[in-house]
Design an enzyme around this catalytic site. Sequence first.
Site, PDB file in Angstrom:
ATOM      1  N   SER A 105      -2.250  -8.519  -8.042  1.00 33.37           N
ATOM      2  CA  SER A 105      -3.685  -8.773  -7.971  1.00 33.37           C
ATOM      3  C   SER A 105      -4.220  -9.132  -9.346  1.00 33.37           C
ATOM      4  O   SER A 105      -3.623  -8.784 -10.377  1.00 33.37           O
ATOM      5  CB  SER A 105      -4.403  -7.526  -7.458  1.00 33.37           C
TER       6      SER A 105
HETATM    7  C1  LIG Z   1      -1.825  -7.366  -3.323  1.00 30.63           C
HETATM    8  S1  LIG Z   1      -0.258  -6.678  -3.096  1.00 30.63           S
HETATM    9  C2  LIG Z   1      -0.297  -5.217  -4.077  1.00 30.63           C
HETATM   10  C3  LIG Z   1      -0.370  -5.442  -5.536  1.00 30.63           C
HETATM   11  C4  LIG Z   1       0.138  -4.277  -6.340  1.00 30.63           C
HETATM   12  N1  LIG Z   1      -0.743  -3.139  -6.298  1.00 30.63           N
HETATM   13  C5  LIG Z   1       0.504  -4.690  -7.744  1.00 30.63           C
HETATM   14  O1  LIG Z   1       0.085  -4.024  -8.709  1.00 30.63           O
HETATM   15  O2  LIG Z   1       1.264  -5.631  -7.888  1.00 30.63           O
HETATM   16  C6  LIG Z   1      -0.380  -5.961  -1.474  1.00 30.63           C
HETATM   17  C7  LIG Z   1       0.852  -5.204  -1.098  1.00 30.63           C
HETATM   18  O3  LIG Z   1       0.591  -4.499   0.097  1.00 30.63           O
HETATM   19  C8  LIG Z   1       1.810  -4.374   0.746  1.00 30.63           C
HETATM   20  N2  LIG Z   1       1.619  -3.934   2.136  1.00 30.63           N
HETATM   21  C9  LIG Z   1       1.278  -4.667   3.226  1.00 30.63           C
HETATM   22  N3  LIG Z   1       1.249  -3.889   4.314  1.00 30.63           N
HETATM   23  C10 LIG Z   1       1.553  -2.640   3.910  1.00 30.63           C
HETATM   24  C11 LIG Z   1       1.688  -1.396   4.573  1.00 30.63           C
HETATM   25  N4  LIG Z   1       1.532  -1.260   5.892  1.00 30.63           N
HETATM   26  N5  LIG Z   1       2.019  -0.313   3.842  1.00 30.63           N
HETATM   27  C12 LIG Z   1       2.226  -0.413   2.497  1.00 30.63           C
HETATM   28  N6  LIG Z   1       2.121  -1.564   1.829  1.00 30.63           N
HETATM   29  C13 LIG Z   1       1.794  -2.664   2.517  1.00 30.63           C
HETATM   30  C14 LIG Z   1       2.433  -5.744   0.602  1.00 30.63           C
HETATM   31  O4  LIG Z   1       3.827  -5.727   0.844  1.00 30.63           O
HETATM   32  C15 LIG Z   1       2.050  -6.090  -0.814  1.00 30.63           C
HETATM   33  O5  LIG Z   1       3.083  -5.760  -1.703  1.00 30.63           O
END
Ligand SMILES: C[S@@+](CC[C@H](N)C(=O)[O-])C[C@H]1O[C@@H](n2cnc3c(N)ncnc32)[C@H](O)[C@@H]1O
Length: 407
Positions: A105
């Site tokens: 992000s």
């Molecule tokens: C915008 S990214 C997160 C960015 C992260 N916080 C960083 O510092 O890089 C969103 C993340 O949510 C994860 N995600 C999607 N569905 C999810 C779920 N049900 N449980 C946990 N993570 C999930 C995705 O795989 C993705 O890696």
Amino acid sequence: MTSTTGIATGDAVADWPDRAAALADELEAAGKLASPAWRAAVQAVPRHRFVPRFYSHRDGSLAAVAADDPATRADWAGRVYANTSLVTKIGGESGSAPVYLSSSSAPGLMTRMLETLDVRDGHRVLEIGTGTGWNAGLLCHRLGAASVFSVDIEPDLVETARTRLAGLGYRPVLAVADGSGGLAAHAPYDRLIATCAVPAIPWAWVEQTRVGGVILADLKAGQDAGNLVRLTRTGPDRAEGRFDSGYATFMELRHAPGTSNLIPYARASDDAPAVESATTLDPRTPLSSGNRVVWFLAALRIGRRYRLGYTGGDDPRHHPDAVSITTPDGSRAEIAIAAGHDGTHAVRETGPVRLWRHVEHAHRQWLDAGQPDWPRLGLAVAPGRQSVYVDDPANPLASLPLPLPAG
Ligand SMILES: C[S@@+](CC[C@H](N)C(=O)[O-])C[C@H]1O[C@@H](n2cnc3c(N)ncnc32)[C@H](O)[C@@H]1O
């Protein structure tokens, strides 16, 4: 230099401390970073180690921009220390459009959220959506790794984040899990931050946050329909709080790895009977960025899945004749952008649901409530019931669909 695991060995960006300091300056100037503690974290946790490669549009398709590619390396080093989000994992069927599965992000969004979360010394924080691990790294720097917990649905991301964090000496609890269930084994938490969007707050998040604790998440009733909401758990059976004044959007929470939440759309047959009507609401009004609250209220009525588009002429993107809304059941509304002599816009609807009526209803609701912007909107969460209110929970505007829909 990067190793095959994508971890920087030596240092791929020799002047990264200067770049991280410049990024922190930029975030401060933009009003997205104010506290010395988070500034110190941004300067101490090298983002380039968490994003050795990302994907960017080039010549109409997605191409990798990577530390280990001499052709893109300079571009890579510049963009990992810029205030932009970077797509880090893509998926999707071969031959179809790629879907974004993970990203780092934008740093300014992370610092704004971390400050909004109001993290204090000694707090235990659960992050939903580990992704690259950079945000978990910021939390580890601020709180100590023993107080940081993070889950992601994608096993490879969790393992890579673990290695990268360990490379900096941080060993937080990371787990592969569907974050809609939280991480019960280590609850309760003082703070829960979700970096993926949800259509309603999973009750597990409330249960696993101690009373008085805070949940910060992106609540999206549909595409572009919602915003960050900051809830306080006020009692055993309740959490409530307001939406954030700034706008943010995250990728959706998915319930299985490697999948997207794409679902098939029925196509209305060309000879489906159409209902023609007229509206005084310019179709661009509820879709404009100044009216995101209207679109949020509309999406709560239409449902979570819809496509918005422009139709008409040779160049509908730049010179559209009409706005279209389509839902998976084959319902479709087309609303003319140009008004007729009487000042109204022609509406043509097909399929089982008259979608434009929902938008008009939401717009009226918003006008009647005094045209509230996000900070006047709140969310009240109780077991089996979540409602959006204006100013006070006693003034509900809409209910969220529960239970949390799968996929
Ligand atoms: C915008 S990214 C997160 C960015 C992260 N916080 C960083 O510092 O890089 C969103 C993340 O949510 C994860 N995600 C999607 N569905 C999810 C779920 N049900 N449980 C946990 N993570 C999930 C995705 O795989 C993705 O890696």
